[in-house]
Write an enzyme that holds these catalytic residues in place. Structure first.
Site, short mmCIF file in Angstrom:
data_model
loop_
_atom_site.label_atom_id
_atom_site.label_comp_id
_atom_site.label_asym_id
_atom_site.label_seq_id
_atom_site.Cartn_x
_atom_site.Cartn_y
_atom_site.Cartn_z
N MET A 219 86.24 35.54 -48.20
CA MET A 219 87.50 35.41 -47.44
C MET A 219 88.33 36.67 -47.59
O MET A 219 88.91 37.18 -46.63
CB MET A 219 88.30 34.20 -47.92
N GLY B 287 87.80 29.84 -42.41
CA GLY B 287 86.55 30.29 -43.01
C GLY B 287 86.38 31.78 -42.84
O GLY B 287 87.31 32.52 -42.50
N GLU C 50 90.81 17.67 -41.78
CA GLU C 50 89.46 18.27 -41.66
C GLU C 50 88.41 17.29 -42.25
O GLU C 50 87.37 17.05 -41.65
CB GLU C 50 89.47 19.59 -42.42
N TYR C 51 88.73 16.72 -43.41
CA TYR C 51 87.81 15.74 -44.02
C TYR C 51 87.59 14.57 -43.05
O TYR C 51 86.48 14.08 -42.88
CB TYR C 51 88.40 15.18 -45.32
N ASN D 95 93.70 28.17 -51.56
CA ASN D 95 94.00 26.75 -51.34
C ASN D 95 94.71 26.18 -52.55
O ASN D 95 94.21 25.26 -53.22
CB ASN D 95 92.69 25.98 -51.11
N LYS E 176 98.83 23.14 -45.38
CA LYS E 176 97.39 23.48 -45.43
C LYS E 176 96.59 22.35 -46.09
O LYS E 176 95.47 22.04 -45.68
CB LYS E 176 97.18 24.81 -46.18
N HIS F 137 96.16 19.76 -43.56
CA HIS F 137 95.15 20.28 -42.63
C HIS F 137 93.76 19.96 -43.16
O HIS F 137 92.87 19.50 -42.44
CB HIS F 137 95.33 21.80 -42.46
N ASN F 138 93.56 20.20 -44.44
CA ASN F 138 92.25 19.94 -45.03
C ASN F 138 91.93 18.46 -45.06
O ASN F 138 90.78 18.07 -44.83
CB ASN F 138 92.17 20.53 -46.44
N SER G 297 93.45 29.24 -42.94
CA SER G 297 92.29 28.45 -42.53
C SER G 297 91.45 29.18 -41.49
O SER G 297 91.97 29.92 -40.66
CB SER G 297 92.73 27.11 -41.95
C1 6PG Z 1 89.63 26.11 -44.07
C2 6PG Z 1 88.84 25.26 -45.01
C3 6PG Z 1 88.64 25.97 -46.30
C4 6PG Z 1 87.53 25.39 -47.16
C5 6PG Z 1 87.76 23.98 -47.59
C6 6PG Z 1 86.48 23.31 -48.00
O1 6PG Z 1 90.64 25.61 -43.62
O2 6PG Z 1 89.23 27.24 -43.81
O3 6PG Z 1 89.50 24.06 -45.25
O4 6PG Z 1 89.87 26.03 -46.93
O5 6PG Z 1 86.32 25.50 -46.51
O6 6PG Z 1 88.64 24.02 -48.66
O7 6PG Z 1 86.85 22.24 -48.72
P1 6PG Z 1 85.84 21.31 -49.45
O8 6PG Z 1 84.96 22.17 -50.30
O9 6PG Z 1 86.72 20.40 -50.25
O10 6PG Z 1 85.06 20.63 -48.38
#
Ligand code: 6PG
Length: 470
Positions: free
Chosen positions: A14, A130, A189-190, A102, A182, A185-186, A128
């Site tokens: 990153m 990746g 994402e989950y 994070n 953030k 956001h995660n 965020s």
């Molecule tokens: C993002 C992702 C990034 C990371 C996650 C993965 O927004 O770019 O969320 O921050 O890939 O933290 O999280 P896990 O390992 O908990 O799935």
């Protein structure tokens, strides 16, 4: 020479990509990594770029123009504190440290106080997107003093992704607000990822091959479900390894680094229901218990995981179930942000938060345009489900949503996030819930009292219940 516009510590994937992004916008960037060979290799790999590779932290700090802007991209937790501690003796008052990892928002609040007491300026920024996002344009969620944000704004706005011509970054709020958003956001994402996995599991039981699934997800990505996660899922289904679909060779145990769990803890603390995200975190936990699941699969009975529905019909039904559940997941995440924002006095702008998630980040999706619009139209929106656009969608989807959950349940296929989402929807829209009985139980064993339907709210009653212990 003290003339770099920006400095970055931590040259993992990153960090490296962010540096290249910042440099590509016309800034000179100094870099430092604890292992010097990483710095040397990185700088040597990009001879044509305005990069300054520092061998020591002193050299790094001295290479930066004042006020210094130092971004830390190291593992959340102790490593962030360690880097800050080693920077403190080298920096001048007014210099800016940005934590782009994070980090847990409470850590950010602690660091904000710690550093501002010493005369430094601090920004806790969620980043965020990746690897690719960091290089081409991430979504950035910065928190900290507004005056510090103003200094960082030109760099952040130039490196952020753009959605509808607007940069996917804005000043979220003071202190830990950026890292907090953030974190949610995660959590979302989950939820998104688990919902997609449940759709996949249903399709598998109906006999879809990975190649067929690649087509389904590609079609979906051309429609209203268009999103980064749907897009990469289509690509995943196409990927082969030794002529076999790679997805079939990947072990079914999910990892997690903690942001989902933090989201749950915060939701419980705020008494906000985020059942979809909750189910997603728990599904990862259950998936990680591979040995226990294998053992139980030989003992505990269930129906054959087979679904007999015409493929085309099933695709439409699962689309509706997935989209409906996704709306619920975002409704819950945004509800949590609104509650926490009010609790902390952060004055969070949900329309702008949704707007910066439209590009660059992992949860970017076409329907975030509609979410942005819903909050622009009504900044005080009680719940996303109640925005007319989303109410219409949910009303239209609910029949297929129920059917998909029934079909899956009857075939013994776990759909915890689909079910949790529907459970939330049905509870939220129930004018009457069975909590009258629950209140009676509480009053029975603990004299906790109850309100009555035939008396004004706030008036409490107690009944002398019969003695049952003999
Ligand atoms: C993002 C992702 C990034 C990371 C996650 C993965 O927004 O770019 O969320 O921050 O890939 O933290 O999280 P896990 O390992 O908990 O799935």
């Amino acid at each position: 020479m003290s003339n770099s516009d920006f400095g970055l510590i931590g040259l993992a994937v990153m960090g490296q990509n962010l540096v290249l992004n910042v440099e590509s916008r016309g800034f000179q960037v100094s870099v430092y990594n604890r292992t010097t060979t990483v710095t040397d290799e990185f700088v040597a790999k990009h001879p044509d770029k305005k990069l300054v590779g520092a061998k020591s932290l002193e050299e790094f700090v001295q290479s930066l123009a004042s006020p210094r802007k130092v971004m830390i991209m190291v593992k959340a937790g102790g490593p962030v504190d360690a880097v800050i501690e080693s920077l403190i003796p080298l920096l001048d008052k007014g210099d800016i440290i940005i934590d782009g990892g994070n980090s847990l928002y409470t850590d950010t609040e602690r660091r904000d106080k710690w550093l501002s007491d010493l005369g430094f300026r601090f920004i806790g920024a969620g980043v965020s997107g990746g690897e690719e996002g960091a290089r081409k344009g991430p979504s950035i969620m910065p928190g900290g003093p507004a005056s510090t944000w103003e200094v960082m704004k030109p760099i952040f706005e130039s490196i952020a992704a753009k959605a509808e011509g607007e940069p996917c970054v804005f000043h979220i709020g003071p202190g830990g607000a950026g890292h907090y958003v953030k974190m949610i956001h995660n959590g979302i994402e989950y939820g998104d990822m688990q919902l997609i996995c449940e759709a996949y599991n249903i399709f598998k039981a109906a006999g879809f091959t990975p190649d067929e699934l690649a087509e389904v997800f590609t079609d979906w990505n051309d429609g209203d479900l268009e999103s980064y996660l749907i897009q990469i899922t289509a690509e995943i289904f196409k990927q082969k390894d030794k002529k076999k679909p790679l997805v079939d060779l990947i072990l079914d145990t999910a990892g997690q680094k903690g942001t989902g769990k933090w989201t749950l803890i915060n939701a419980v603390e705020n008494a906000v229901v985020i059942s979809t995200i909750n189910a997603a975190v728990e599904a990862r936990i259950l998936s990680s218990m591979k040995d226990k699941r294998v053992a139980a699969s030989k003992i505990l009975q269930g129906p054959k995981p087979e679904i007999d529905v015409k493929k085309k019909k099933l695709v439409k039904k699962v689309h509706d179930a997935l989209f409906a559940s996704k709306i619920i997941s975002y409704a819950q995440g945004l509800d949590l942000i609104a509650s926490m924002g009010a609790e902390k006095g952060w004055d969070l702008n949900l329309a702008k938060i949704a707007a910066i998630w439209r590009g660059g980040c992992i949860i970017r999706a076409r329907f975030l345009n509609d979410i942005t619009e819903a909050y622009r139209t009504n900044p005080k929106l009680e719940n996303l489900m109640l925005a007319p656009f989303f109410t219409d969608l949910l009303n239209g989807f609910q029949e297929n949503w129920r059917e998909v959950i029934s079909i899956a349940t009857l075939a013994g296929i776990p759909v915890p996030a689909f079910s949790a989402s529907l459970g939330y929807y049905d509870s939220y829209r129930s004018a009457v819930l069975p909590a009258n009985l629950l209140q009676a139980q509480r009053d029975f064993f603990g004299a906790h009292t109850y309100e009555r339907t035939d008396k004004p709210r706030g008036e409490m009653f107690h009944t002398d219940w019969p003695d049952v212990i003999g």
